[in-house]
Design an enzyme around this catalytic site. Structure first.
Site, PDB file in Angstrom:
ATOM      1  N   SER A 181      -2.787  14.817   6.658  1.00  0.00           N
ATOM      2  CA  SER A 181      -3.861  14.292   5.139  1.00  0.00           C
ATOM      3  C   SER A 181      -5.530  14.031   6.107  1.00  0.00           C
ATOM      4  CB  SER A 181      -3.166  12.781   5.192  1.00  0.00           C
ATOM      5  OG  SER A 181      -4.768  11.897   4.794  1.00  0.00           O
ATOM      6  N   THR A 199      -6.305  17.742  -2.716  1.00  0.00           N
ATOM      7  CA  THR A 199      -6.039  16.756  -3.900  1.00  0.00           C
ATOM      8  C   THR A 199      -7.019  16.811  -5.427  1.00  0.00           C
ATOM      9  OG1 THR A 199      -4.900  15.447  -2.475  1.00  0.00           O
ATOM     10  CG2 THR A 199      -5.205  14.569  -4.460  1.00  0.00           C
ATOM     11  N   HIS A 252       0.999  12.479  -7.031  1.00  0.00           N
ATOM     12  CA  HIS A 252       0.598  11.823  -6.350  1.00  0.00           C
ATOM     13  C   HIS A 252       1.297  10.475  -5.840  1.00  0.00           C
ATOM     14  CE1 HIS A 252      -3.755  11.573  -4.371  1.00  0.00           C
ATOM     15  NE2 HIS A 252      -3.480   9.677  -4.004  1.00  0.00           N
ATOM     16  N   TYR A 308       0.879  -0.884  -0.026  1.00  0.00           N
ATOM     17  CA  TYR A 308       0.357   0.170  -0.384  1.00  0.00           C
ATOM     18  C   TYR A 308       0.886   1.133   0.017  1.00  0.00           C
ATOM     19  CZ  TYR A 308      -2.749   3.468   2.204  1.00  0.00           C
ATOM     20  OH  TYR A 308      -3.937   5.001   2.037  1.00  0.00           O
ATOM     21  N   GLY A 340       7.080  12.059   0.745  1.00  0.00           N
ATOM     22  CA  GLY A 340       6.624  11.589   1.706  1.00  0.00           C
ATOM     23  C   GLY A 340       6.683   9.962   1.599  1.00  0.00           C
ATOM     24  N   LYS A 391      -3.056  20.528  -5.024  1.00  0.00           N
ATOM     25  CA  LYS A 391      -2.250  19.295  -5.348  1.00  0.00           C
ATOM     26  C   LYS A 391      -2.456  18.372  -5.975  1.00  0.00           C
ATOM     27  CE  LYS A 391       0.062  15.889  -2.948  1.00  0.00           C
ATOM     28  NZ  LYS A 391      -0.188  14.219  -3.299  1.00  0.00           N
ATOM     29  N   GLY A 400       8.974  11.662  -5.496  1.00  0.00           N
ATOM     30  CA  GLY A 400      10.329  10.687  -6.282  1.00  0.00           C
ATOM     31  C   GLY A 400      11.765  11.731  -5.128  1.00  0.00           C
ATOM     32  N   ASP A 416       6.324  17.518  -5.280  1.00  0.00           N
ATOM     33  CA  ASP A 416       6.191  16.134  -5.086  1.00  0.00           C
ATOM     34  C   ASP A 416       6.927  14.927  -6.272  1.00  0.00           C
ATOM     35  OD1 ASP A 416       3.991  15.064  -6.005  1.00  0.00           O
ATOM     36  OD2 ASP A 416       2.797  15.365  -3.593  1.00  0.00           O
ATOM     37  N   LEU A 461      -7.062  17.849   1.877  1.00  0.00           N
ATOM     38  CA  LEU A 461      -8.750  17.494   1.391  1.00  0.00           C
ATOM     39  C   LEU A 461      -8.802  16.774   0.904  1.00  0.00           C
ATOM     40  CD1 LEU A 461     -10.243  20.527   2.822  1.00  0.00           C
ATOM     41  CD2 LEU A 461      -9.362  18.821   4.051  1.00  0.00           C
ATOM     42  N   TYR A 462      -9.861  15.741   0.362  1.00  0.00           N
ATOM     43  CA  TYR A 462     -10.427  15.443  -0.909  1.00  0.00           C
ATOM     44  C   TYR A 462     -11.663  16.205  -0.653  1.00  0.00           C
ATOM     45  CZ  TYR A 462      -6.485  11.503  -1.332  1.00  0.00           C
ATOM     46  OH  TYR A 462      -5.867  10.915  -1.518  1.00  0.00           O
TER      47      TYR A 462
END
Length: 357
Positions: A106, A155, A256, A24, A310, A232, A289, A287, A128-129
């Site tokens: 998150s 997002t 993402h 995940y 991340g 984002k 990598g 963000d 937020l979503y």
């Protein structure tokens, strides 16, 4: 062996985390091409150092939306830190503050937003979503404001969660002790229902995320909050210009973490297009990598105001809690200082595209 770079923390996470949790956290969508590109793209970018520059003192500090950061670093929004450590986001937010970085919590944090705010010693934003239930969304925004968060990060690249093969193979489902505690339990129920061959996370997104929102909906949210709004998931210059025209306060160039549309460019490869499109009208973050301080330097050279990190932070958290997460951020800052010195750029304001070869 004590970890000396981010790669050491990654190896420890692979050796110790449960298979479904590791899948995940570390997995991507589709064939995971974009996931791999996020790191590979940084390796293709070369640096062009200058010499005989006084680098006796190197200053990594930056200002971002009214907040001062010790370095242009932040923790990207990631759900359910309790999956990797019992102290969860409480440890991560303490580590981030100690490192002088930005923490973006998150919406699906496993720690209460007030507890995170009380533990924070640096700037704190909330991601937020857009939920179908706008009442629940606004209720959360109100609590975020009251708790003292400094910005909202919406997002925008996830009208639905993409197919992620690792999660489908494991039938990934949240364990009972890991919950999105800042949302009503009924809203989150589907994420705890196991079914073979089904990702509970993806099923939950189909039920709860609103896939119909457009640019016109941003005005509805702006009218109902006093906080700066950050988008984002921007990869196209056209969308960056629309963000500026719609009064957005900042954007994050992001795919993402390779977890949504597979086949899109690495975030750093899309960065210059977005920076050029906004033409200084708003800050651009990035963000995806980032594994070394030289990656941070390359992103800054392409115009990023701050770089969000991340997975490496969660690898550090899994290793040794707050101390591990802080060490990851400190490593990146120290590597950035070294890279700036060796490139002859003693301050962040002197980092521009001339640093790149």
């Amino acid at each position: 062996m004590n970890p000396v770079d981010v790669a050491d923390y990654a190896e420890h996470a692979k050796a110790t985390l449960a298979g479904d949790v590791l899948g995940y956290l570390d997995g991507g969508s589709g064939a995971e091409w974009t996931l791999r590109e996020n790191t590979a793209a940084y390796r293709r970018i070369r640096l062009r150092p200058r010499v005989l520059v006084d680098v006796g003192s190197v200053d990594t500090a930056v200002d971002l939306l009214g907040s001062s950061l010790a370095a242009p670093l932040g923790v990207a929004p990631m759900a359910y830190h309790a999956l990797v450590h019992p102290e969860a986001e409480l440890a991560t937010v303490k580590a981030t503050g100690a490192a002088g970085a930005l923490f973006v919590a998150s919406m699906f944090a496993s720690t209460g937003l007030v507890r995170m705010a009380q533990a924070a010693t640096g700037p704190l934003w909330m991601q937020l979503y857009w939920l179908r239930d706008r009442g629940a969304l606004l209720e959360l925004v109100g609590r975020v404001e009251q708790a003292g968060y400094r910005a909202l990060v919406l997002t925008v690249d996830a009208p639905k969660v993409a197919r992620r093969a690792r999660d489908l193979r494991s039938g990934f489902t949240l364990p009972p002790h890991v919950r999105a505690v800042n949302l009503d339990a009924e809203l989150m129920a589907a994420s705890h229902v196991a079914e073979a061959g089904v990702s509970a996370i993806e099923r939950h997104s189909r039920e709860r995320f609103d896939p119909t929102i457009t640019w016109s909906d941003l005005g509805w949210l702006r009218e109902r909050t006093r906080l700066p709004l950050v988008l984002k998931g921007i990869l196209a210059g056209e969308d960056a210009r629309l963000a500026a025209e719609n009064g957005v306060d900042a954007v994050v160039v992001s795919n993402h973490g390779g977890r949504q549309l597979d086949g899109v460019p690495a975030a750093v490869d899309a960065l210059a297009e977005v920076v050029d499109a906004v033409a200084g009208r708003l800050p651009v973050l990035v963000d995806g990598g980032v594994r070394r301080g030289t990656d941070v330097l390359k992103a800054l050279a392409l115009g990023a105001a701050t770089v969000l990190v991340g997975r490496p932070v969660l690898w550090g958290l899994a290793h040794s809690g707050a101390a591990g997460a802080e060490h990851v951020l400190r490593l990146l800052r120290e590597e950035l200082e070294e890279a700036m010195a060796l490139c002859g750029r003693p301050t962040t304001v002197e980092v521009d595209r001339s640093v790149l070869g």
